[in-house]
Design a protein around this motif. Structure first.
Motif, mmCIF file in Angstrom:
data_model
loop_
_atom_site.group_PDB
_atom_site.id
_atom_site.type_symbol
_atom_site.label_atom_id
_atom_site.label_comp_id
_atom_site.label_asym_id
_atom_site.label_seq_id
_atom_site.Cartn_x
_atom_site.Cartn_y
_atom_site.Cartn_z
ATOM 1 N N GLY A 1 33.045 -34.605 -26.316
ATOM 2 C CA GLY A 1 31.982 -35.612 -26.411
ATOM 3 C C GLY A 1 30.680 -34.991 -26.905
ATOM 4 O O GLY A 1 30.576 -33.766 -27.069
ATOM 5 N N LYS A 2 29.680 -35.833 -27.091
ATOM 6 C CA LYS A 2 28.387 -35.357 -27.623
ATOM 7 C C LYS A 2 27.778 -34.315 -26.679
ATOM 8 O O LYS A 2 27.323 -33.260 -27.094
ATOM 9 C CB LYS A 2 27.434 -36.544 -27.820
ATOM 10 N N MET A 3 27.775 -34.626 -25.385
ATOM 11 C CA MET A 3 27.192 -33.691 -24.416
ATOM 12 C C MET A 3 28.149 -32.550 -24.086
ATOM 13 O O MET A 3 27.725 -31.401 -23.937
ATOM 14 C CB MET A 3 26.821 -34.445 -23.126
ATOM 15 N N HIS B 1 42.831 -36.602 -23.536
ATOM 16 C CA HIS B 1 43.259 -37.148 -24.837
ATOM 17 C C HIS B 1 43.309 -36.092 -25.942
ATOM 18 O O HIS B 1 43.627 -36.408 -27.081
ATOM 19 C CB HIS B 1 42.311 -38.280 -25.271
ATOM 20 N N GLY C 1 26.733 -34.412 -15.128
ATOM 21 C CA GLY C 1 25.719 -35.160 -15.871
ATOM 22 C C GLY C 1 26.162 -36.580 -16.127
ATOM 23 O O GLY C 1 25.341 -37.446 -16.455
ATOM 24 N N THR D 1 26.898 -40.292 -15.900
ATOM 25 C CA THR D 1 26.176 -41.302 -15.126
ATOM 26 C C THR D 1 27.159 -42.365 -14.605
ATOM 27 O O THR D 1 28.353 -42.306 -14.893
ATOM 28 C CB THR D 1 25.100 -41.957 -16.010
ATOM 29 N N ALA E 1 23.095 -34.799 -11.620
ATOM 30 C CA ALA E 1 21.751 -34.973 -12.198
ATOM 31 C C ALA E 1 21.786 -36.071 -13.261
ATOM 32 O O ALA E 1 22.366 -35.863 -14.332
ATOM 33 C CB ALA E 1 21.266 -33.662 -12.807
ATOM 34 N N PHE F 1 19.123 -34.025 -17.161
ATOM 35 C CA PHE F 1 18.924 -32.571 -17.078
ATOM 36 C C PHE F 1 17.695 -32.096 -17.848
ATOM 37 O O PHE F 1 17.413 -30.902 -17.870
ATOM 38 C CB PHE F 1 20.153 -31.843 -17.636
ATOM 39 N N LYS G 1 26.277 -45.769 -25.972
ATOM 40 C CA LYS G 1 26.200 -45.597 -24.507
ATOM 41 C C LYS G 1 26.985 -46.689 -23.785
ATOM 42 O O LYS G 1 26.905 -47.860 -24.140
ATOM 43 C CB LYS G 1 24.728 -45.596 -24.073
#
Ligand SMILES: NC(=O)C1=CN([C@@H]2O[C@H](COP(=O)(O)OP(=O)(O)OC[C@H]3O[C@@H](n4cnc5c(N)ncnc54)[C@H](OP(=O)(O)O)[C@@H]3O)[C@@H](O)[C@H]2O)C=CC1
Ligand SMILES: O=C(O)C1=N[C@H](C(=O)O)C[C@H](O)C1
Length: 263
Positions: free
Chosen positions: A11-13, A36, A97, A99, A123, A126, A157
């Motif tokens: 993923g992006k993060m 996956h 991270g 959510t 968190a 961050f 998102k």
């Protein structure tokens, strides 16, 4: 050395965190996880061609085959709770991270961490600037109780409002309590026009291509206004906090909710 696994590494993060862990001299990346993914090793992905690290599709295989101290989680709201629970059950300290945790889910993993005497961190944001924005906003609400939060994110998102907006609202609520805002006779002619309501304060969510992660907390009072704004222009903004979290959880024996508790 702190042995780290990254869940959601594509993923992006997750990708940004994987690169940060590889670069940081205090960390060793011992595995990455995504159910996956089709690769067996990170070196099958061109940008990681020099990195020999196992890719796991199954969490059970991961805990059998590698010894991890920290589980970084940047996945999706639907699985983050079960991932965090799983990490703790296997003696791995979560740094989360992702959510979308409910209040009771946060409490549940905090209870498990206390029983296991394991450190961890959940968190919602961050970025150090975002943490300061939340703290400044909570402080301001004591003198400016009328406040609306507008969070603005990229249009991929999944959750709304953002975890940061919810945490900001919780911190403001802890300072000022419930406070009815606006006109009590107010009626929405289009449903949702006034946004979500958290203990009297409104939260608005904007989703647009081109945005990364932004939030403004707007206060109004008699004859004056105050605007507190934070912008993450790039996902590298979150990495100082993630690295700090990975180090600090090693000496904690409970789960902190919010990076501000570790600063
Ligand atoms: N706390 C903070 O500072 C920040 C938090 N976030 C949060 O982090 C989360 C991830 O954001 P972002 O990286 O932008 O999202 P992305 O959609 O880019 O990444 C999510 C990744 O999770 C993977 N995934 C899906 N299901 C699972 C699963 N069951 N187990 C493991 N991985 C899975 C997806 O893989 P696939 O595509 O194969 O399904 C995808 O690669 C969000 O909740 C976001 O709000 C984001 C930025 C900062
Ligand atoms: O999905 C994102 O991108 C972000 N998610 C977190 C949130 O929901 O608050 C943190 C940051 O705002 C980026």
């Amino acid at each position: 050395m702190i042995n780290i696994v990254v869940a959601g590494f594509k993923g992006k993060m997750g990708l940004t965190a994987t690169k940060m862990v590889i670069k940081n001299e205090k960390f060793t990346l011992v595995g990455v996880f995504d159910p996956h993914s089709v690769e067996k090793n990170l070196n099958e992905i061109s940008e990681f061609s020099n990195t020999d690290v196992r890719v796991f599709q199954d969490k059970e295989d991961l805990v059998k085959e590698v010894q991890a101290d920290v589980w970084i989680d940047f996945t999706i709201p639907a699985v983050a709770f079960q991932n965090t629970y799983f990490a703790l059950e296997h003696g791995i300290r979560p740094v989360v991270g992702t959510t979308g945790f409910t209040e009771s889910e946060v409490k549940e993993v905090q209870k498990l961490a206390q029983e296991k005497r394991l450190g961890g961190l959940i968190a919602p944001n961050f970025a150090i600037g975002a943490v300061l924005m939340m703290e400044f906003a909570a402080k301001a609400s004591k003198y400016f109780p009328d406040v609306e939060i507008t969070e603005m994110h990229h249009d991929n998102k999944l959750d709304a409002p953002s975890g940061t907006a919810i945490k900001t609202a919780e911190m403001i609520f802890a300072e000022r309590g419930y406070h009815a805002q606006g006109n009590p006779e107010e009626k929405e002619t289009i449903k949702g026009a006034r946004g979500a309501d958290y203990e009297g304060m409104k939260i608005h969510s904007v989703r647009l291509p081109g945005l990364v992660a932004h939030q403004q907390v707007q206060f109004g009072s008699v004859g004056e206004g105050l605007l507190i704004r934070h912008d993450s222009f790039d996902r590298s903004s979150f990495m100082t906090g993630v690295a700090l979290g990975c180090e600090k959880v090693m000496s904690l024996n409970e789960i902190a909710y919010g990076l501000e508790n570790l600063l």
